[in-house]
Design a protein around this motif. Sequence first.
Motif, PDB file in Angstrom:
ATOM      1  N   GLU A 113       0.819  -1.221   0.000  1.00 40.72           N
ATOM      2  CA  GLU A 113       0.000   0.000   0.000  1.00 40.72           C
ATOM      3  C   GLU A 113       0.851   1.268   0.000  1.00 40.72           C
ATOM      4  N   HIS A 114       2.136   1.120   0.298  1.00 36.98           N
ATOM      5  CA  HIS A 114       3.034   2.280   0.298  1.00 36.98           C
ATOM      6  C   HIS A 114       3.976   2.298  -0.903  1.00 36.98           C
ATOM      7  N   SER A 115       4.059   1.165  -1.614  1.00 36.21           N
ATOM      8  CA  SER A 115       5.022   1.070  -2.713  1.00 36.21           C
ATOM      9  C   SER A 115       4.401   0.333  -3.895  1.00 36.21           C
ATOM     10  N   ASP A 116       4.278   1.032  -5.005  1.00 35.52           N
ATOM     11  CA  ASP A 116       3.774   0.382  -6.220  1.00 35.52           C
ATOM     12  C   ASP A 116       4.716  -0.721  -6.680  1.00 35.52           C
ATOM     13  N   VAL A 117       6.007  -0.521  -6.490  1.00 36.42           N
ATOM     14  CA  VAL A 117       6.984  -1.525  -6.905  1.00 36.42           C
ATOM     15  C   VAL A 117       6.752  -2.824  -6.120  1.00 36.42           C
TER      16      VAL A 117
END
Length: 133
Positions: free
Chosen positions: A102-106
């Motif tokens: 939820e904090h990193s698209d990667v």
Amino acid sequence: MDAMMMDAMASEMKSAGMQMMDMQVMQACMDACAACEQACTVCATQMMDCSVSCMNCADMCGTMMRSMLRMQGMTADTMTAMLDACIAMCRMCMDECRAHAEHSDVCRLCAQACQACMDACMAMRDSMTKMAS
């Protein structure tokens, strides 16, 4: 891998007396391993707290993919063990990356690639099991 290469591999496997593998399932597994390897490598550079699991997963996926391309000397038991290891490594990496998704698209994309790789490896293992029976 293009259709001509897949046909050639299938023909060689058959002439060598190997059980026929579903080449489309094999290709899907290799594609998913490659995608997972790439996503894990990118994730490892972005999220240092999950980098070890991503790098280990990338290594396992790369090894699985190379092993599938080099069928000589590969027994069903060996291939099953490799698939099980790849599934376990993808599951571990997927769980780690989902914690950051939820904090990193990667990490979200890496978790999705790990899921796809896991699914493809399970399908490959199931295909091999059906052929053996």
